[in-house]
Design an enzyme around this catalytic site. Structure first.
Site, PDB file in Angstrom:
ATOM      1  N   LEU A 120      77.775  68.934 -55.258  1.00  0.00           N
ATOM      2  CA  LEU A 120      77.200  67.651 -55.663  1.00  0.00           C
ATOM      3  C   LEU A 120      76.546  67.029 -54.439  1.00  0.00           C
ATOM      4  O   LEU A 120      77.144  66.997 -53.361  1.00  0.00           O
ATOM      5  CB  LEU A 120      78.284  66.703 -56.197  1.00  0.00           C
ATOM      6  CG  LEU A 120      78.753  66.867 -57.641  1.00  0.00           C
ATOM      7  CD1 LEU A 120      79.806  65.816 -57.961  1.00  0.00           C
ATOM      8  CD2 LEU A 120      77.596  66.758 -58.614  1.00  0.00           C
ATOM      9  N   ASP A 121      75.326  66.540 -54.577  1.00  0.00           N
ATOM     10  CA  ASP A 121      74.643  65.887 -53.466  1.00  0.00           C
ATOM     11  C   ASP A 121      75.436  64.662 -53.009  1.00  0.00           C
ATOM     12  O   ASP A 121      76.163  64.048 -53.806  1.00  0.00           O
ATOM     13  CB  ASP A 121      73.238  65.453 -53.887  1.00  0.00           C
ATOM     14  CG  ASP A 121      72.314  66.636 -54.142  1.00  0.00           C
ATOM     15  OD1 ASP A 121      72.590  67.720 -53.599  1.00  0.00           O
ATOM     16  OD2 ASP A 121      71.322  66.473 -54.881  1.00  0.00           O
ATOM     17  N   PRO A 122      75.295  64.276 -51.727  1.00  0.00           N
ATOM     18  CA  PRO A 122      76.038  63.112 -51.222  1.00  0.00           C
ATOM     19  C   PRO A 122      75.832  61.841 -52.035  1.00  0.00           C
ATOM     20  O   PRO A 122      76.760  61.041 -52.189  1.00  0.00           O
ATOM     21  CB  PRO A 122      75.493  62.957 -49.794  1.00  0.00           C
ATOM     22  CG  PRO A 122      75.089  64.343 -49.399  1.00  0.00           C
ATOM     23  CD  PRO A 122      74.542  64.964 -50.658  1.00  0.00           C
TER      24      PRO A 122
END
Length: 303
Positions: free
Chosen positions: A37-39
């Site tokens: 998951l992207d930040p």
């Protein structure tokens, strides 16, 4: 310590940050996540501990559900709001609910998608974001994805001053789908630049947002010597497989990797089976048409 932690990943953390923090909290190195998951994205991130790391591919294979928002009228380098703005096309008037619904419908089903330059997809041994950061371009391979549904919440909100329109959505899709690219594609369907504004993963690996625990929950459970309250059994990743309970005799054979006939397992040659003993999923067996037997595919535990 073996099992799956259905973690709630907070915004600002990378998926590897979560793995590193759990390794420290749990005092074990055998920790792996089941899908990046992207930040800037929050939500469900199943984390596998101990022997459960063997089921990571099965968790990753499951479909995902996301809730988020797309903003029409601008584009960025990263396809989300973390990147630099590279294009603005102020909207004179908002699109109607019917127009955006038709655009979303065109992106529903089995489609081809080109991953964004700022992604971890590898081309010639290098990640795409490494090319992007170096200012290099490279041909990106397309991939086949499935969007089961792309539901938009009406026409959203129109900002007449900025010339943008922000629309909330919910998407159910296959693994490997870049939702920020779908947001950009939605804009292309409407003839305007677009960017993903927010994103939350609601479901992954069979776990929903309501089933998740936080890093603080895990730390508290560890301190109370009750870590089992945050762990879910390996079987959560294998719920879609037919299950067969083994008796003591069959388990003695299975744990030594013995091939079995369909009759021994009382099966009509299901392609793959999850075999359990004393209530615990021990392994996966796969049917071989050539040998007319079930053969070991993946062992999770032999004791």
């Amino acid at each position: 310590m073996n099992g799956i932690i259905p973690l709630y990943k907070e915004r600002g953390l990378t998926s590897f940050d979560c793995v590193a923090k759990l390794r420290h909290i749990l005092q074990t190195k055998k920790v792996g996540h089941s899908g990046t998951l992207d930040p800037s994205v929050d939500g469900v991130l199943p984390i596998c501990i101990g022997s459960a790391t063997k089921v990571v591919p099965y968790l990753m294979a499951s479909g995902k559900v996301y809730r988020g928002s797309v903003t029409l009228g601008l584009a960025t380098t990263t396809e989300d709001l973390d990147g630099d703005v590279v294009e603005r096309q102020p909207l004179e008037r908002p699109f109607t609910a019917d127009q955006v619904a038709a655009a979303a419908q065109a992106l529903t089903g089995t489609i081809q998608q080109t991953p964004p330059m700022y992604s971890a997809v590898k081309v010639n041994g290098r990640k795409l974001y490494e090319y992007a950061r170096a200012g290099e371009t490279v041909e990106r391979p397309t991939r086949t994805i499935t969007v089961d549904r792309f539901d938009l919440q009406g026409a959203g909100t129109f900002d007449a001053t900025a010339g943008t329109q922000t629309i909330d959505f919910e998407i159910a899709c296959s693994k490997g789908t870049y939702v920020r690219t779908l947001a950009v594609d939605l804009g292309q369907q409407l003839g305007v630049p677009a960017v993903m504004a927010t994103l939350t993963r609601l479901k992954s690996g069979g776990f929903t947002l309501s089933q998740t625990v936080t890093l603080a929950d895990v730390e508290a459970a560890m301190a109370d010597d009750q870590i089992e309250r945050t762990l879910r059994p390996i079987d959560y990743a294998l719920q879609d497989y037919p299950h067969v309970a083994l008796d003591e005799h069959l388990w003695a054979l299975v744990k030594n990797g013995v091939f079995l006939s369909a009759a021994e397992l009382n099966q009509a040659t299901e392609p793959e089976l999850a075999l359990t003993y004393q209530g615990e999923t021990k392994c996966l067996y796969r049917w071989s048409d050539e040998k007319k037997q079930y053969r070991p595919l993946k062992m999770f535990a032999v004791n």
